[in-house]
Write a protein that holds these residues in place. Structure first.
Motif, PDB file in Angstrom:
ATOM      1  N   ALA A  45      -4.808  25.175 -10.792  1.00 25.01           N
ATOM      2  CA  ALA A  45      -4.242  24.216 -10.097  1.00 25.01           C
ATOM      3  C   ALA A  45      -2.899  24.642  -9.277  1.00 25.01           C
ATOM      4  O   ALA A  45      -2.544  24.566  -8.112  1.00 25.01           O
ATOM      5  N   ALA A  46      -2.014  25.246 -10.236  1.00 28.13           N
ATOM      6  CA  ALA A  46      -0.742  25.797  -9.647  1.00 28.13           C
ATOM      7  C   ALA A  46      -0.961  26.700  -8.520  1.00 28.13           C
ATOM      8  O   ALA A  46      -0.135  27.079  -7.404  1.00 28.13           O
ATOM      9  N   SER A  47      -2.042  27.700  -8.798  1.00 35.55           N
ATOM     10  CA  SER A  47      -2.272  28.781  -7.948  1.00 35.55           C
ATOM     11  C   SER A  47      -2.722  28.401  -6.595  1.00 35.55           C
ATOM     12  O   SER A  47      -2.862  28.782  -5.333  1.00 35.55           O
ATOM     13  N   LEU A  48      -3.340  27.016  -6.668  1.00 33.48           N
ATOM     14  CA  LEU A  48      -3.933  26.271  -5.256  1.00 33.48           C
ATOM     15  C   LEU A  48      -2.368  25.645  -4.376  1.00 33.48           C
ATOM     16  O   LEU A  48      -2.969  24.996  -3.635  1.00 33.48           O
ATOM     17  N   GLY A  49      -1.525  25.657  -5.421  1.00 35.95           N
ATOM     18  CA  GLY A  49      -0.119  24.901  -4.615  1.00 35.95           C
ATOM     19  C   GLY A  49      -0.134  23.384  -5.340  1.00 35.95           C
ATOM     20  O   GLY A  49       0.737  22.905  -4.841  1.00 35.95           O
ATOM     21  N   GLY A  50      -0.575  23.118  -6.302  1.00 30.73           N
ATOM     22  CA  GLY A  50      -0.609  22.002  -7.024  1.00 30.73           C
ATOM     23  C   GLY A  50       0.970  21.682  -7.546  1.00 30.73           C
ATOM     24  O   GLY A  50       1.492  22.490  -7.957  1.00 30.73           O
ATOM     25  N   LYS A  51       1.391  20.506  -7.412  1.00 25.69           N
ATOM     26  CA  LYS A  51       2.541  19.970  -7.910  1.00 25.69           C
ATOM     27  C   LYS A  51       2.519  19.253  -9.022  1.00 25.69           C
ATOM     28  O   LYS A  51       1.811  18.172  -8.956  1.00 25.69           O
ATOM     29  N   THR A  52       3.237  19.359 -10.134  1.00 25.85           N
ATOM     30  CA  THR A  52       3.001  18.801 -11.286  1.00 25.85           C
ATOM     31  C   THR A  52       4.176  17.614 -11.211  1.00 25.85           C
ATOM     32  O   THR A  52       5.286  17.855 -11.019  1.00 25.85           O
ATOM     33  N   VAL A  53       3.500  16.242 -11.272  1.00 21.92           N
ATOM     34  CA  VAL A  53       4.435  15.148 -11.268  1.00 21.92           C
ATOM     35  C   VAL A  53       3.918  14.212 -12.418  1.00 21.92           C
ATOM     36  O   VAL A  53       2.980  14.414 -13.115  1.00 21.92           O
ATOM     37  N   ASP A  54       4.818  13.237 -12.696  1.00 23.48           N
ATOM     38  CA  ASP A  54       4.405  12.249 -13.779  1.00 23.48           C
ATOM     39  C   ASP A  54       3.680  11.083 -12.946  1.00 23.48           C
ATOM     40  O   ASP A  54       3.850  11.004 -11.835  1.00 23.48           O
ATOM     41  N   SER A  55       3.074  10.165 -13.734  1.00 21.55           N
ATOM     42  CA  SER A  55       2.229   9.305 -13.065  1.00 21.55           C
ATOM     43  C   SER A  55       2.800   8.292 -12.111  1.00 21.55           C
ATOM     44  O   SER A  55       2.445   7.496 -11.245  1.00 21.55           O
ATOM     45  N   ALA A  56       4.019   8.106 -12.424  1.00 19.18           N
ATOM     46  CA  ALA A  56       5.083   6.993 -11.597  1.00 19.18           C
ATOM     47  C   ALA A  56       5.241   7.516 -10.226  1.00 19.18           C
ATOM     48  O   ALA A  56       5.433   6.802  -9.117  1.00 19.18           O
ATOM     49  N   ALA A  57       5.274   8.780 -10.088  1.00 17.06           N
ATOM     50  CA  ALA A  57       5.246   9.532  -8.540  1.00 17.06           C
ATOM     51  C   ALA A  57       4.335   9.393  -7.744  1.00 17.06           C
ATOM     52  O   ALA A  57       4.188  10.036  -6.896  1.00 17.06           O
ATOM     53  N   LEU A  58       3.097   9.190  -8.306  1.00 18.96           N
ATOM     54  CA  LEU A  58       1.808   9.266  -7.457  1.00 18.96           C
ATOM     55  C   LEU A  58       1.820   8.340  -6.126  1.00 18.96           C
ATOM     56  O   LEU A  58       1.320   8.920  -5.062  1.00 18.96           O
ATOM     57  N   ALA A  59       2.310   7.282  -6.317  1.00 18.35           N
ATOM     58  CA  ALA A  59       2.224   6.477  -5.188  1.00 18.35           C
ATOM     59  C   ALA A  59       2.705   6.914  -3.843  1.00 18.35           C
ATOM     60  O   ALA A  59       2.293   6.619  -2.807  1.00 18.35           O
ATOM     61  N   GLY A  60       3.862   7.549  -3.858  1.00 14.45           N
ATOM     62  CA  GLY A  60       4.854   7.906  -2.912  1.00 14.45           C
ATOM     63  C   GLY A  60       4.803   9.406  -2.461  1.00 14.45           C
ATOM     64  O   GLY A  60       4.974   9.970  -1.538  1.00 14.45           O
ATOM     65  N   ALA A  61       3.890  10.330  -3.277  1.00 16.01           N
ATOM     66  CA  ALA A  61       3.976  11.674  -2.975  1.00 16.01           C
ATOM     67  C   ALA A  61       2.981  12.122  -1.873  1.00 16.01           C
ATOM     68  O   ALA A  61       1.817  11.307  -1.685  1.00 16.01           O
ATOM     69  N   GLU A  62       3.384  13.156  -1.096  1.00 13.06           N
ATOM     70  CA  GLU A  62       2.755  13.434   0.031  1.00 13.06           C
ATOM     71  C   GLU A  62       2.211  14.781  -0.237  1.00 13.06           C
ATOM     72  O   GLU A  62       1.373  15.384   0.853  1.00 13.06           O
ATOM     73  N   ASP A  63       2.263  15.577  -1.145  1.00 18.36           N
ATOM     74  CA  ASP A  63       1.716  16.801  -1.446  1.00 18.36           C
ATOM     75  C   ASP A  63       0.261  16.715  -1.533  1.00 18.36           C
ATOM     76  O   ASP A  63      -0.526  15.843  -1.994  1.00 18.36           O
ATOM     77  N   ALA A  64      -0.525  17.920  -1.226  1.00 22.30           N
ATOM     78  CA  ALA A  64      -1.899  17.771  -1.046  1.00 22.30           C
ATOM     79  C   ALA A  64      -2.557  17.985  -2.266  1.00 22.30           C
ATOM     80  O   ALA A  64      -3.677  17.543  -2.362  1.00 22.30           O
ATOM     81  N   LEU A  65      -2.030  18.623  -3.362  1.00 24.65           N
ATOM     82  CA  LEU A  65      -2.526  18.489  -4.746  1.00 24.65           C
ATOM     83  C   LEU A  65      -1.384  18.291  -5.803  1.00 24.65           C
ATOM     84  O   LEU A  65      -0.585  18.797  -6.108  1.00 24.65           O
ATOM     85  N   LEU A  66      -1.617  17.133  -6.374  1.00 23.56           N
ATOM     86  CA  LEU A  66      -0.994  16.762  -7.375  1.00 23.56           C
ATOM     87  C   LEU A  66      -1.691  16.676  -9.082  1.00 23.56           C
ATOM     88  O   LEU A  66      -2.721  16.295  -8.999  1.00 23.56           O
ATOM     89  N   VAL A  67      -0.906  17.279  -9.732  1.00 18.07           N
ATOM     90  CA  VAL A  67      -1.216  17.375 -10.978  1.00 18.07           C
ATOM     91  C   VAL A  67      -0.364  16.499 -12.274  1.00 18.07           C
ATOM     92  O   VAL A  67       0.780  16.513 -11.864  1.00 18.07           O
ATOM     93  N   VAL A  68      -1.300  15.776 -12.877  1.00 16.65           N
ATOM     94  CA  VAL A  68      -0.448  14.829 -13.898  1.00 16.65           C
ATOM     95  C   VAL A  68      -1.051  15.080 -15.325  1.00 16.65           C
ATOM     96  O   VAL A  68      -2.180  15.035 -15.485  1.00 16.65           O
TER      97      VAL A  68
END
Length: 182
Positions: A45-68
């Motif tokens: 997922a990181a190689s696809l450009g995934g950004k690791t976030v916590d679950s509280a940041a999901l609502a406002g995140a604009e990244d294409a791939l989020l990893v939680v």
């Protein structure tokens, strides 16, 4: 046009065959792969450009791939943050579930054996993410509503381009004169 978004939930303590209100909501419209091996999925997922976030940041995140990384609370937050342009992939202790964008919710349980490479390339295909050149995975078409998803998207774009070209050739911008975007 809203961009496609994917949320990858790494929930090693969650059992997909468990029972809770959140799991029931997921399983109602998810395709589940009980024979999935998600080992190494976070790195892919990181190689696809995934950004690791916590679950509280999901609502406002604009990244294409989020990893939680998390637990069932992260699943609830992801289901709450999702809209019709969101793909949710849940890697649990006993399998992987695909939910949302382009997923056949009536597929139920898919017995195909898959690995992390297959899951990553399926996420990339559905969400329009670039795939690295050494990718060896295969798209998991069994979980998709339409295996020809990309062909249909290209067909729609070509038709729109032909309509726009015909309007330009006529030198008539009537449909666009009514909008501020022209």
């Amino acid at each position: 046009m809203a961009e496609k978004k994917s949320i990858l939930l790494l929930l090693p303590t969650l059992q997909l065959n468990g029972s809770s209100e959140t799991l029931a909501a997921l399983k109602k419209k998810a395709a589940i792969l009980p024979n999935a091996d998600a080992t190494g999925l976070e790195a892919l997922a990181a190689s696809l450009g995934g950004k690791t976030v916590d679950s509280a940041a999901l609502a406002g995140a604009e990244d294409a791939l989020l990893v939680v990384n998390g637990d069932e609370a992260a699943l609830a937050a992801a289901l709450e943050a999702a809209d019709r342009r969101t793909l949710i992939v849940v890697a649990a202790a006993d399998g992987v579930a695909f939910y949302g964008l382009a997923i056949n919710g009536k597929a139920g349980s898919v017995d195909r054996k898959v690995c992390a490479q297959d899951i990553a390339v399926t996420i990339a295909t559905i969400s329009d993410l670039p795939v690295v050149e050494d990718c060896t995975g295969a798209v998991i078409y069994q979980v998709m509503k339409n295996p020809n998803l990309k062909l249909e998207e290209i067909k729609k774009l070509k038709e729109a381009l032909m309509r726009m070209e015909s309007v330009i050739q006529r030198d008539n911008r009537e449909p666009w004169d009514k909008h501020d975007c022209a």
